[in-house]
Design a protein around this motif. Structure first.
Motif, short mmCIF file in Angstrom:
data_model
loop_
_atom_site.label_atom_id
_atom_site.label_comp_id
_atom_site.label_asym_id
_atom_site.label_seq_id
_atom_site.Cartn_x
_atom_site.Cartn_y
_atom_site.Cartn_z
N GLU A 89 -3.70 0.60 5.04
CA GLU A 89 -4.71 0.99 4.05
C GLU A 89 -6.07 1.20 4.71
O GLU A 89 -6.81 2.12 4.34
N ASN A 90 -6.40 0.34 5.68
CA ASN A 90 -7.65 0.54 6.44
C ASN A 90 -7.67 1.90 7.10
O ASN A 90 -8.66 2.63 7.05
N LYS A 141 -11.95 -9.39 6.80
CA LYS A 141 -11.24 -10.66 6.87
C LYS A 141 -11.60 -11.47 8.11
O LYS A 141 -11.23 -12.64 8.22
N GLN A 149 -9.71 -6.58 1.51
CA GLN A 149 -8.37 -6.97 1.09
C GLN A 149 -7.32 -5.92 1.43
O GLN A 149 -6.19 -5.98 0.95
N THR A 150 -7.67 -4.93 2.25
CA THR A 150 -6.71 -3.91 2.65
C THR A 150 -5.93 -4.35 3.88
O THR A 150 -6.43 -5.08 4.72
N ASN A 151 -4.70 -3.85 4.00
CA ASN A 151 -3.92 -4.10 5.20
C ASN A 151 -4.22 -3.04 6.25
O ASN A 151 -5.07 -2.16 6.03
N THR A 152 -3.52 -3.07 7.38
CA THR A 152 -3.81 -2.16 8.48
C THR A 152 -3.63 -0.71 8.08
O THR A 152 -4.47 0.16 8.37
#
Length: 320
Positions: free
Chosen positions: A18-19, A214, A13-16
């Motif tokens: 945060e990844n 995802k 559920q992390t965005n770019t």
């Protein structure tokens, strides 16, 4: 780094940004990676049990988890209750409703279903699971599962390599977790392998869904996907041959297979160090079948097929 972000990363559920933050943190210090592995270990073990219980008190379970953390010095610490929100989002992905559920299942309810682990040491191992699924484990591989598949899924955890003949059941998907990759089927045959930071899924029959975070890809007969541990995008391709079959039947099937792929398989199977000197030779295709032949016999066929020289230097075998 905080545990809420790690939970988000674990469930995809992390965005770019945060990844990138998490992956930078993992690479920055071995202690960070060890901490994450401990966190992930509880998660993975809970996958096998989560589907068996669907009516647990989340608040009570959370308190149990916290108490167990202090008592057992579990690797996951200082977790915040807000992590429940991310786990609710991930329920359909990870088969777990809450982190309290994980704690309860792992520490309190583990005895409800016997956790079975089979391990192949120096040779392959065949086994039949409770649902009738047949598994062939390659050497140095292991498979964990519960003695009964009571819930809505049939979850197992794989380490290493295995070939599955999954017993058909459209109402209860068969789900394999291998590192952070998930393989889901209802009845088919396929090979799953994780080695040297790379996971490969080759489908022989049926349809297989492979997902990581995802991203998801659907594979059919003769297709495969290769995923590196730090890669999120899934790109499928056509399998050129069945090199993965060797540990099951001593057979290497090449169908317009690039020579480099065959050499990689030979290096692993025979513990060899074969090197292709010229780049253009690496891509040249070969179509043949090797059945229980020695390395020297296979090299002789390669030499005659491509009209090349083979030179041995120490432990190296050089193709040029």
């Amino acid at each position: 780094m905080n545990d809420d972000l790690l939970v988000k990363y674990l469930v995809g559920q992390t965005n770019t940004d945060e990844n990138a933050t998490v992956e930078y943190w993992l690479k920055a210090d071995k202690k960070n990676l060890d901490y994450y592995k401990g966190f992930k270990k509880i998660w993975e073990d809970s996958l096998l049990i989560a589907a068996q219980n669907t009516h647990l008190d989340e608040n009570a379970a959370w308190k149990r988890l916290q108490n167990r953390m202090h008592e057992k010095d579990a690797p996951v610490h200082n977790l915040k209750k807000t992590s429940f929100q991310w786990l609710r989002i991930a329920a359909s992905i990870a088969l777990i409703s809450t982190l309290g559920w994980i704690g309860y299942s792992y520490f309190e309810n583990k005895s409800a279903n016997t956790l079975i682990q089979i391990h192949a040491a120096n040779t392959t191992l065949n086994d039949t699971l409770p649902d009738g699924t047949r598994v062939t484990l390659n050497k140095n591989s292991s498979l964990s599962y519960t003695s009964r598949f009571k819930g809505n899924t049939r979850p197992v955890i794989l380490k290493g390599e295995a070939f599955f003949y999954v017993s058909p059941d459209k109402t209860k998907p068969f789900i394999i977790t291998i590192n952070d990759v998930t393989v889901q089927v209802v009845g088919t045959s396929f090979n799953v392998k994780n080695k040297n930071g790379k996971t490969t899924v080759d489908v022989e029959t049926g349809i297989v869904k492979v997902s990581k975070n995802k991203d998801q890809v659907e594979l059919r007969n003769g297709e495969k996907v290769i995923i590196t541990d730090l890669q999120s995008q899934l790109l499928k391709s056509v399998s050129k041959g069945k090199l993965y079959n060797y540990y099951r039947n001593k057979e290497l099937i090449c169908e317009q297979t690039p020579l480099q792929e065959l050499v990689d398989a030979l290096n692993e199977i025979y513990d060899a160090n074969i090197i292709i000197k010229k780049t253009d030779l690496q891509k040249k295709p070969i179509t043949t079948v090797f059945k229980d032949q020695s390395l020297d016999q296979i090299l002789e066929v390669i030499q005659e097929t491509f009209m090349i020289e083979i030179e041995r230097k120490g432990n190296q075998i050089i193709l040029e």
